[in-house]
Design a protein around this motif. Structure first.
Motif, PDB file in Angstrom:
ATOM      1  N   SER A 130       0.805  -1.228   0.000  1.00 28.68           N
ATOM      2  CA  SER A 130       0.000   0.000   0.000  1.00 28.68           C
ATOM      3  C   SER A 130       0.840   1.280   0.000  1.00 28.68           C
ATOM      4  O   SER A 130       0.357   2.336  -0.387  1.00 28.68           O
ATOM      5  CB  SER A 130      -0.933   0.004   1.198  1.00 28.68           C
ATOM      6  OG  SER A 130      -0.185  -0.042   2.386  1.00 28.68           O
ATOM      7  N   GLY A 144      -0.837   1.047  -4.340  1.00 24.72           N
ATOM      8  CA  GLY A 144      -0.700  -0.340  -3.920  1.00 24.72           C
ATOM      9  C   GLY A 144      -1.807  -1.200  -4.504  1.00 24.72           C
ATOM     10  O   GLY A 144      -2.921  -0.728  -4.729  1.00 24.72           O
ATOM     11  N   ILE A 225      -1.983   6.746   1.976  1.00 25.80           N
ATOM     12  CA  ILE A 225      -2.834   5.583   2.246  1.00 25.80           C
ATOM     13  C   ILE A 225      -3.365   5.611   3.688  1.00 25.80           C
ATOM     14  O   ILE A 225      -4.415   5.056   3.978  1.00 25.80           O
ATOM     15  CB  ILE A 225      -2.073   4.269   1.948  1.00 25.80           C
ATOM     16  CG1 ILE A 225      -2.957   3.026   2.115  1.00 25.80           C
ATOM     17  CG2 ILE A 225      -0.838   4.113   2.814  1.00 25.80           C
ATOM     18  CD1 ILE A 225      -3.978   2.822   1.050  1.00 25.80           C
ATOM     19  N   ARG A 230      -5.964   6.280  -2.133  1.00 22.88           N
ATOM     20  CA  ARG A 230      -5.213   5.248  -2.830  1.00 22.88           C
ATOM     21  C   ARG A 230      -3.789   5.703  -3.088  1.00 22.88           C
ATOM     22  O   ARG A 230      -2.849   4.924  -3.100  1.00 22.88           O
ATOM     23  CB  ARG A 230      -5.928   4.942  -4.148  1.00 22.88           C
ATOM     24  CG  ARG A 230      -5.517   3.647  -4.797  1.00 22.88           C
ATOM     25  CD  ARG A 230      -5.855   2.482  -3.877  1.00 22.88           C
ATOM     26  NE  ARG A 230      -5.415   1.225  -4.405  1.00 22.88           N
ATOM     27  CZ  ARG A 230      -6.149   0.418  -5.171  1.00 22.88           C
ATOM     28  NH1 ARG A 230      -7.372   0.759  -5.502  1.00 22.88           N
ATOM     29  NH2 ARG A 230      -5.684  -0.728  -5.586  1.00 22.88           N
TER      30      ARG A 230
ATOM     31  N   SER B  82      -2.928  -1.990   5.072  1.00 27.21           N
ATOM     32  CA  SER B  82      -2.105  -2.676   4.086  1.00 27.21           C
ATOM     33  C   SER B  82      -2.906  -3.231   2.912  1.00 27.21           C
ATOM     34  O   SER B  82      -4.101  -3.484   3.014  1.00 27.21           O
ATOM     35  CB  SER B  82      -1.374  -3.801   4.817  1.00 27.21           C
ATOM     36  OG  SER B  82      -1.235  -4.942   4.025  1.00 27.21           O
ATOM     37  N   SER B  83      -2.200  -3.436   1.779  1.00 31.27           N
ATOM     38  CA  SER B  83      -2.854  -3.965   0.573  1.00 31.27           C
ATOM     39  C   SER B  83      -2.929  -5.488   0.582  1.00 31.27           C
ATOM     40  O   SER B  83      -3.397  -6.081  -0.374  1.00 31.27           O
ATOM     41  CB  SER B  83      -2.081  -3.499  -0.657  1.00 31.27           C
ATOM     42  OG  SER B  83      -0.778  -4.058  -0.642  1.00 31.27           O
ATOM     43  N   ILE B 107      -8.562  -0.550  -1.135  1.00 27.92           N
ATOM     44  CA  ILE B 107      -7.799  -1.696  -1.652  1.00 27.92           C
ATOM     45  C   ILE B 107      -8.463  -2.986  -1.196  1.00 27.92           C
ATOM     46  O   ILE B 107      -8.601  -3.937  -1.963  1.00 27.92           O
ATOM     47  CB  ILE B 107      -6.312  -1.670  -1.210  1.00 27.92           C
ATOM     48  CG1 ILE B 107      -5.667  -0.330  -1.575  1.00 27.92           C
ATOM     49  CG2 ILE B 107      -5.537  -2.819  -1.842  1.00 27.92           C
ATOM     50  CD1 ILE B 107      -4.179  -0.226  -1.254  1.00 27.92           C
TER      51      ILE B 107
END
Lengths: 466, 197
Positions: A130, A144, A225, A230, B82-83, B107
């Motif tokens: 990310s 990410g 993020i 994004r 986090s992704s 995400i």
């Protein structure tokens, strides 16, 4: 017709195909991969009997789970070693460039991209991480992605994305002494919350942003993020072009000149319209630190944790849960809290300027006895520079030791875990419950604040010491 | 490659009325060392579910024995951070087919859709209604109809619609995935590359 934003210009020029009622098919110029989010993607293309479509557009490095000591020895943790070996194997099989452990170009993926000149203005850049938003500092559209999307890029050099909305954040004015890029972004996230940017791509603008070095700009974009956006980007300018000049894989000679001429077009048109525009005054920004369990829970170091009256009704439960986890009280003063660990590093603040700032502060001072400090360079190149500039010597004289490059205690996938219940001041990007190890408690701050804490052993406003 | 087709899910639900559930809570980083997509459900919400001796924490919602089902009901900004797609894998592997929240992180939402896990966004008011119905009676059934894009509280018939783009909806209903679609665009992708050269 209204003009275009910088984001529109880069995005629109990469759309291969529009799906009606669906996402855009976006061409990706640069794909960065690491050991943790790529193995399932390689397994996916193998299962389909495909090869990597454009291997020259992907670059790999192990960073997330590598040890930061004794990197010349085989990785002790069996699972980590297997993941790193798998990356090596996959890259070899598919002709992808890999900067493995001990390679002079190895490092945190978001540190090496810019450092090697792989990150350039106007590019689309993705990575299964990310914090890919970091690369937006160059005026690229960088974000990410998940592992299924990593597989898409490996297979077709494209991904599918709905176009996000656009936000511009202007920070105007001069920053006060002791206030840096990290404080700006922690301030912004505290203002708009950990979800205030969701659905948007942010352009950072204004004189305070333009005054920052490339590394400072990367710190800002890196944490986009953390407010849910994004990605974030900054229009390239002379500072950008100067940074890129002469880097390993950057265009050289007349190619560089031609590229700069093209990059100069990468600005937001004056009549372009944003969905949201926010304005902040640089003079209002002081050294910041987080007190809770998401990056939006931040305050001035010199200030207090909010009282319950200051918390919006809808957020009281989250606030109370965070206070319970952190062992803090609403309304408490931040300065003076005893700290156990200091971590300087990560893709947010593991670059040479961060280490310089820390070293400059530490020169002639000594580490507080109650502090365990981990100072981790973002890459082999940063490590090399730190040695050459005498930073390692200053650190050692102050009672610290420079470790070896990797993501380290930012997410504690390797052995660098903050023990349960211990309080860490960290230059990384996330203060989630257990992020730095099960039961660990994290306060995010700038490298300067972290250095000041390392010397005093407790939370301190660095401005009182410089 | 074909995935399971998603049409309608009618099930009891598990309420987790916490906001900003980040991906480090869904699956802590130390469990990301696998190289396959399987088995992540075991470590779903690991540090909320188990203590440091790996014993189940009896008061956590997945351990009380009171709630079960294919639907997870949770607070706003679910999946932030986090992704890591491992978060979506873990939820799906545990047995959930739908996550209902009033707001999803970007995400995570994409990752869920790419794995046949439906992230359905409803109003805060309707979410609270679902949570309180389920909390009051864990046998409460919720129907999620992807075709009609609606979520129905079966007993009372109360319902609300949710958004999903037409392309993703079709992918989920038919079990298609994006890579098949992109592979069919290869010529167009090559033309795009040539046009830039």
């Amino acid at each position: 017709m209204a003009g275009k934003t910088l984001f529109d210009k880069v995005w629109d020029s990469h759309v291969v195909h529009e799906i009606q009622g669906g996402p855009s098919v976006l061409y990706i110029d640069r794909h960065l991969i690491h050991e943790v989010t790529s193995p399932q993607a390689f397994a996916g293309i193998d299962k389909r009997g495909l090869s990597v479509f454009r291997p020259q557009n992907t670059v790999a490095t192990p960073d997330h789970n590598v040890p930061t000591m004794d990197q010349h020895l085989p990785i002790r943790d069996q699972l980590s070693r297997y993941q790193v070996d798998k990356l090596t194997e996959n890259c070899k099989k598919h002709n992808v460039t890999l900067y493995g452990l001990n390679d002079p170009f190895q490092g945190i993926v978001h540190v090496i991209g810019p450092q090697l000149g792989l990150t350039l203005p106007g590019m689309t850049i993705v990575c299964g991480d990310s914090h890919t938003s970091t690369h937006g500092a160059f005026g690229s559209v960088a974000f990410g992605i998940g592992t299924s999307e990593v597989e898409m890029v490996l297979a077709t050099q494209c991904i599918m994305q709905p176009k996000p909305k656009k936000m511009r954040i202007n920070v105007e004015g001069k920053l006060s002494k002791g206030v840096g890029a990290k404080d700006i972004i922690l301030y912004i996230i505290a203002k708009i919350s950990a979800s205030g940017g969701t659905g948007y791509f942010i352009e950072y603008a204004g004189s305070a942003i333009r005054s920052l070095s490339m590394e400072g700009r990367m710190t800002i974009c890196n944490m986009s993020i953390e407010c849910g956006a994004r990605g974030g980007l900054i229009a390239p300018d002379e500072i950008t072009f100067e940074y890129i000049k002469g880097r390993e894989f950057a265009p050289k000679g007349i190619e560089y000149d031609a590229a700069v001429a093209k990059w100069r077009q990468l600005t937001t048109d004056e009549d372009a319209v944003f969905d949201v525009e926010l304005n902040y005054d640089a003079a209002d920004i002081a050294p910041m630190i987080t007190y809770g369990t998401n990056p939006g829970m931040g305050a001035k170091v010199s200030g207090n944790i909010p009282t319950l009256d200051e918390i919006e009704t809808g957020n009281v439960a989250t606030f109370n849960k965070a206070m319970q986890y952190m062992g803090f009280e609403a309304g408490e003063e931040l300065v003076g809290k005893a700290v156990d660990y200091v971590f300087v590093g990560s893709c947010t603040n593991g670059r040479i300027e961060d280490l310089r700032e820390v070293a400059q502060f530490l020169k002639g001072k000594k580490k507080a006895p109650n502090i365990t400090a981990w100072i981790v360079p973002g890459s082999k190149q940063v490590e090399k520079q730190a040695i050459e500039e005498g930073i390692t010597t200053i650190l050692e004289e102050a009672g610290f030791k420079l470790r070896q490059p990797g993501c380290s205690a930012c997410l504690a996938m390797n052995d660098d875990k903050i023990p349960e219940g211990k309080l860490a001041v960290s230059t990384s990007n996330r203060n989630f419950e257990g992020r730095q190890g099960p039961g660990s408690r994290t306060m995010l701050a700038s490298p300067l604040t972290a250095a000041a804490v390392a010397v005093t052993g407790k939370i301190v406003d660095p401005r009182t010491l410089i | 490659m074909a995935r399971d087709k998603f049409l309608t899910v009618t099930s009891t639900a598990v309420p987790l009325p916490i906001e900003n559930v980040d991906t480090d809570q869904i699956i802590p980083a130390r469990f990301l060392k696998a190289t396959t997509r399987d088995g992540f459900g075991e470590n779903l919400f690991r540090d909320w579910r188990y203590d440091k001796e790996d014993k189940p924490k009896v008061d956590f919602v997945l351990n009380t024995g009171k709630y079960s089902g294919a639907i997870l009901l949770t607070g706003k900004n679910f999946g932030s951070g986090s992704s890591r797609e491992h978060a979506a894998w873990a939820i799906y592997d545990y047995g959930f087919k739908v996550v209902i929240s009033s707001f999803f992180a970007d995400i995570f939402k994409g990752n869920a859709l790419n794995n046949g896990l439906l992230p359905a966004q409803v109003s805060e008011g309707f979410l609270q209604k679902l949570i309180s119905a389920v909390t009051k009676d864990p046998a409460t059934k919720i129907r999620v109809d992807l075709e009609k894009q609606e979520i129905v509280l079966v007993e009372t018939g109360e319902k609300e619609n949710f958004d999903i783009n037409d392309y993703k909806k079709e992918c989920m209903i038919n079990g298609y995935d994006d890579i098949d679609y992109l592979l069919n665009l290869k010529t167009k992708i090559e033309q795009f590359e040539n046009s830039r050269a």
